[in-house]
Design an enzyme around this catalytic site. Sequence first.
Site, PDB file in Angstrom:
ATOM      1  N   ARG A  47       5.636  17.283  12.325  1.00  0.00           N
ATOM      2  CA  ARG A  47       4.212  17.048  12.573  1.00  0.00           C
ATOM      3  C   ARG A  47       3.379  17.631  11.441  1.00  0.00           C
ATOM      4  NH1 ARG A  47       1.331  20.246  15.554  1.00  0.00           N
ATOM      5  NH2 ARG A  47       2.944  20.704  17.094  1.00  0.00           N
ATOM      6  N   TYR A  98     -17.716  -1.845  12.313  1.00  0.00           N
ATOM      7  CA  TYR A  98     -16.484  -1.985  13.075  1.00  0.00           C
ATOM      8  C   TYR A  98     -16.706  -1.464  14.498  1.00  0.00           C
ATOM      9  CZ  TYR A  98     -11.835  -1.312  14.819  1.00  0.00           C
ATOM     10  OH  TYR A  98     -10.723  -1.337  15.611  1.00  0.00           O
ATOM     11  N   ASP A 169     -16.228   3.876   5.139  1.00  0.00           N
ATOM     12  CA  ASP A 169     -15.088   3.096   5.608  1.00  0.00           C
ATOM     13  C   ASP A 169     -14.894   1.959   4.607  1.00  0.00           C
ATOM     14  OD1 ASP A 169     -13.383   1.256   6.872  1.00  0.00           O
ATOM     15  OD2 ASP A 169     -14.043   1.852   8.874  1.00  0.00           O
ATOM     16  N   LYS A 194      -4.845  -3.017   7.971  1.00  0.00           N
ATOM     17  CA  LYS A 194      -5.431  -4.262   7.480  1.00  0.00           C
ATOM     18  C   LYS A 194      -4.878  -4.596   6.084  1.00  0.00           C
ATOM     19  CE  LYS A 194      -7.619  -3.632  11.331  1.00  0.00           C
ATOM     20  NZ  LYS A 194      -8.935  -3.052  11.452  1.00  0.00           N
TER      21      LYS A 194
HETATM   22  C1  LIG Z   1      -9.482  -1.963  12.192  1.00  0.00           C
HETATM   23  C2  LIG Z   1     -10.550  -1.135  11.626  1.00  0.00           C
HETATM   24  C3  LIG Z   1     -10.631   0.230  11.924  1.00  0.00           C
HETATM   25  C4  LIG Z   1      -9.704   0.918  12.903  1.00  0.00           C
HETATM   26  O1  LIG Z   1      -8.391   0.977  12.430  1.00  0.00           O
HETATM   27  P1  LIG Z   1      -7.075   0.912  13.362  1.00  0.00           P
HETATM   28  O2  LIG Z   1      -5.973   0.950  12.355  1.00  0.00           O
HETATM   29  O3  LIG Z   1      -7.142  -0.348  14.155  1.00  0.00           O
HETATM   30  O4  LIG Z   1      -7.101   2.113  14.231  1.00  0.00           O
HETATM   31  C5  LIG Z   1     -11.650   0.969  11.313  1.00  0.00           C
HETATM   32  N1  LIG Z   1     -12.525   0.388  10.476  1.00  0.00           N
HETATM   33  C6  LIG Z   1     -12.478  -0.922  10.173  1.00  0.00           C
HETATM   34  C7  LIG Z   1     -13.498  -1.509   9.243  1.00  0.00           C
HETATM   35  C8  LIG Z   1     -11.491  -1.731  10.735  1.00  0.00           C
HETATM   36  O5  LIG Z   1     -11.459  -3.031  10.449  1.00  0.00           O
END
Ligand SMILES: *Cc1c(COP(=O)(O)O)cnc(C)c1O
Length: 369
Positions: A47, A98, A169, A194
């Site tokens: 961890r 998001y 982000d 993504k």
């Molecule tokens: C999908 C997404 C997230 C969250 O990520 P996960 O891997 O699904 O937990 C955060 N920000 C954006 C812009 C996203 O598209």
Amino acid sequence: MEEQWAGLDPETIAVLAGRPHGSGAPVNQPPVFSSIFHPGDGYDYAREGNPSWESFEETIGALEGGHALAFSAGMAAVASVLGTLPPDSLVVAPEVAYVGSRLYLQRLSDEGRIRVRFVDVADTEATVAALDDAALLWLESPTNPMMTIADIATLCSQAHSRGIPVVVDNTFATPLLQRPLDLGADVVVHSASKYISGHSDVVMGVTVTRDAGWRNRLHARRTSGGGIPGPMETFLALRGLRTLPLRIERAQQNAEELARRLEDHPQVERVLYPGLDSSPGHELARKQMRGPGAMLSFLVKGGGSEAEAVCERARVIGHLTSLGGVETTMERRARYEGEEGIPKNLLRLSVGIENVEDLWHDLSQALRS
Ligand SMILES: *Cc1c(COP(=O)(O)O)cnc(C)c1O
């Protein structure tokens, strides 16, 4: 770490960074499936650290220009950043972004842990005006799914002059198209589920920072909170990341072509894509991004049911959630709880790497009235 890659293009760094070296070393870091390690080599309990994560972290860190930490999900990265805030802190965040991040901020606010002020981050003046008393500015650019652009450099300098750190982000742009730390951001977060992994086979997240304080706080939160990625996930994410330059190049080409054609389509009311001259964020995107990316949204003439019908009629394009995979996906975001502010006839398209004529043929048959 920065020096080693100085002068090299990110397209090269994506391929070469984070590889084990030395006589007899494998070219790829294999996943290490062990929860405990013999003492002495810096690993103890998994961890706290696992060699499996490090190649991935080194590569993302080199691409964003900072120190990366891998998390179990994008939301674990988001939650870890927000978890470092003292109680009652005020977070200024995008009113459209998001949905997972927005709902999480709203939940923390409803529970009385923090306060949130939602603003239109594409409106620089309004965002600066909202910074009064804030502990953190949260940005997303381009924003999901309206594809608006925030002026990252200006907002970072305005926030910093008030002593407020900024988180960006960068999931939609990827480090290939936008480097928020260079624009002044303190922390970058990604959903590696993504574009970074890119094959819709992993859920993972990452934070990147140049600041030792942030790095230590986030590392401590990951270790004590347990939001760690699995060895196999980091292996897959890095394997995907190696081809990010190629995937982005092709997907972006496809997106630019589809955006132009959609704009001329009689059944389409409007296309939202920073690569189009008609997009309000176009000039700013040209300034702060290396390319407009492969995400676009469009408004179908009529209402929600007309847009939903387009999704139902698509055969090549998957009627699916999520984004950033090699396959093109499309969905009507307003059908989700928490997305009530999104136009009912808006379809978000995550453009993949398929043949663009096949994609266009599918879209145009699906758009028939
Ligand atoms: C999908 C997404 C997230 C969250 O990520 P996960 O891997 O699904 O937990 C955060 N920000 C954006 C812009 C996203 O598209």
